[in-house]
Design a protein around this motif. Structure first.
Motif, short mmCIF file in Angstrom:
data_model
loop_
_atom_site.label_atom_id
_atom_site.label_comp_id
_atom_site.label_asym_id
_atom_site.label_seq_id
_atom_site.Cartn_x
_atom_site.Cartn_y
_atom_site.Cartn_z
N THR A 48 0.82 -1.20 0.00
CA THR A 48 0.00 0.00 0.00
C THR A 48 0.86 1.26 0.00
N VAL A 49 1.91 1.26 0.82
CA VAL A 49 2.80 2.41 0.88
C VAL A 49 3.57 2.57 -0.44
N VAL A 50 3.99 1.45 -1.02
CA VAL A 50 4.69 1.49 -2.30
C VAL A 50 3.78 2.08 -3.38
N ASP A 51 2.51 1.69 -3.40
CA ASP A 51 1.57 2.24 -4.38
C ASP A 51 1.40 3.74 -4.21
N ALA A 52 1.33 4.19 -2.95
CA ALA A 52 1.21 5.62 -2.70
C ALA A 52 2.44 6.37 -3.18
N ARG A 53 3.63 5.79 -2.95
CA ARG A 53 4.86 6.43 -3.41
C ARG A 53 4.91 6.45 -4.94
N ALA A 54 4.49 5.36 -5.58
CA ALA A 54 4.49 5.30 -7.04
C ALA A 54 3.56 6.38 -7.62
N SER A 55 2.41 6.56 -6.99
CA SER A 55 1.47 7.58 -7.45
C SER A 55 2.09 8.97 -7.33
N HIS A 56 2.80 9.20 -6.23
CA HIS A 56 3.47 10.49 -6.02
C HIS A 56 4.54 10.71 -7.08
N LEU A 57 5.33 9.68 -7.38
CA LEU A 57 6.40 9.80 -8.36
C LEU A 57 5.86 10.02 -9.77
N ARG A 58 4.72 9.40 -10.10
CA ARG A 58 4.13 9.60 -11.43
C ARG A 58 3.74 11.05 -11.66
N ALA A 59 3.44 11.75 -10.58
CA ALA A 59 3.08 13.18 -10.71
C ALA A 59 4.32 14.04 -10.95
N LEU A 60 5.51 13.47 -10.71
CA LEU A 60 6.75 14.22 -10.84
C LEU A 60 7.55 13.88 -12.09
N LEU A 61 7.42 12.62 -12.57
CA LEU A 61 8.25 12.16 -13.68
C LEU A 61 7.43 11.32 -14.64
N PRO A 62 7.80 11.31 -15.93
CA PRO A 62 7.15 10.40 -16.88
C PRO A 62 7.65 8.97 -16.70
N ARG A 63 6.93 8.02 -17.20
CA ARG A 63 7.38 6.64 -17.16
C ARG A 63 8.65 6.49 -17.97
N GLN A 64 9.48 5.54 -17.59
CA GLN A 64 10.76 5.23 -18.20
C GLN A 64 11.83 6.29 -17.90
N ALA A 65 11.52 7.25 -17.04
CA ALA A 65 12.53 8.22 -16.61
C ALA A 65 13.45 7.57 -15.59
N ARG A 66 14.59 8.17 -15.36
CA ARG A 66 15.51 7.70 -14.33
C ARG A 66 15.42 8.60 -13.10
N LEU A 67 15.33 7.98 -11.94
CA LEU A 67 15.18 8.70 -10.68
C LEU A 67 16.41 8.45 -9.82
N ALA A 68 17.21 9.48 -9.59
CA ALA A 68 18.38 9.34 -8.72
C ALA A 68 17.91 9.27 -7.26
#
Length: 218
Positions: free
Chosen positions: A39-59
């Motif tokens: 559940t927490v991972v899903d919430a973090r993924a949703s937050h990251l999708r608002a910041l970056l496009p798919r297939q982007a690299r996140l440092a």
């Protein structure tokens, strides 16, 4: 992918404790089941999708905290490739590495907020803090990674002028996890004891138990 394995365990072993968070000073601080971790991972993924496009690299610049592991798997869940930074490297080197791998965002853990801001300035990326509440999260729609990229780690730099980026794929790491000699039948938890920027720590002390359904102490 490891994100897909999390769905399997969350469905079949929902109440089994996966992550135990503890400190030397305070002892056990909290425990998360596979379902709660998902559940927490899903919430973090949703937050990251608002910041970056798919297939982007996140440092990712953080110690081996719960936030680090949530962000690691959350990025994979969001279809991104986490790039694990070695926080002992000089700030100028970190900035160059982030620029070289073309990561537009640096997710920074609490001890490194100032360092992360400087890395972002040098690289031209944006820095964001990765701390978030693990309470009151709701599961989102599962979306698994695009392509085979799992994570990027860096060498120590001892064989050249600076560290080299090494891409690890989902297929290679999952094959290793499924064929690694691991006494899961006699174990209920493992202890994360190596720095998270070391590929062996992230794989053997987190991703391998993750696949095998064994808990981790963070």
């Amino acid at each position: 992918s490891f994100a897909a394995w999390l769905d399997v365990h969350a469905a079949n072993e929902s109440l089994t404790i996966f992550a135990t968070v503890w400190s030397q000073a305070r002892g056990v601080e909290r425990r998360l089941s596979f379902a709660e971790f998902a559940t927490v991972v899903d919430a973090r993924a949703s937050h990251l999708r608002a910041l970056l496009p798919r297939q982007a690299r996140l440092a990712l610049l953080s110690k081996g905290s719960l936030d680090f592991f949530v962000t690691l798997v959350g990025a994979q869940r969001a279809g991104m490739t986490p790039v694990i930074l070695h926080w002992r490297q000089p700030v100028a080197t970190l900035g160059d590495l982030v620029r070289d791998v073309r990561a537009p965002l640096v997710a920074v853990g609490a001890p490194f907020l100032d360092l992360g801001a400087e890395v972002a300035r040098i690289s031209g990326a944006r820095a964001v803090a990765i701390e978030m509440s693990v309470d009151n999260c709701e599961r989102g729609q599962p979306r698994n990674p695009v392509g085979d990229e799992a994570a990027v780690f860096f060498t120590s730099g001892s064989t050249g002028s600076r560290p080299k980026a090494v891409l690890h794929t989902n297929s290679t790491q999952l094959w290793t996890a499924e064929n690694f000699v691991f006494p899961a039948a006699t174990m209920t938890t493992t202890l994360c004891f190596m720095p998270n920027f070391h590929v062996l720590m992230t794989f053997q002390n987190f991703l391998l138990p993750h696949v095998r359904g064994v808990g981790v102490s963070i």
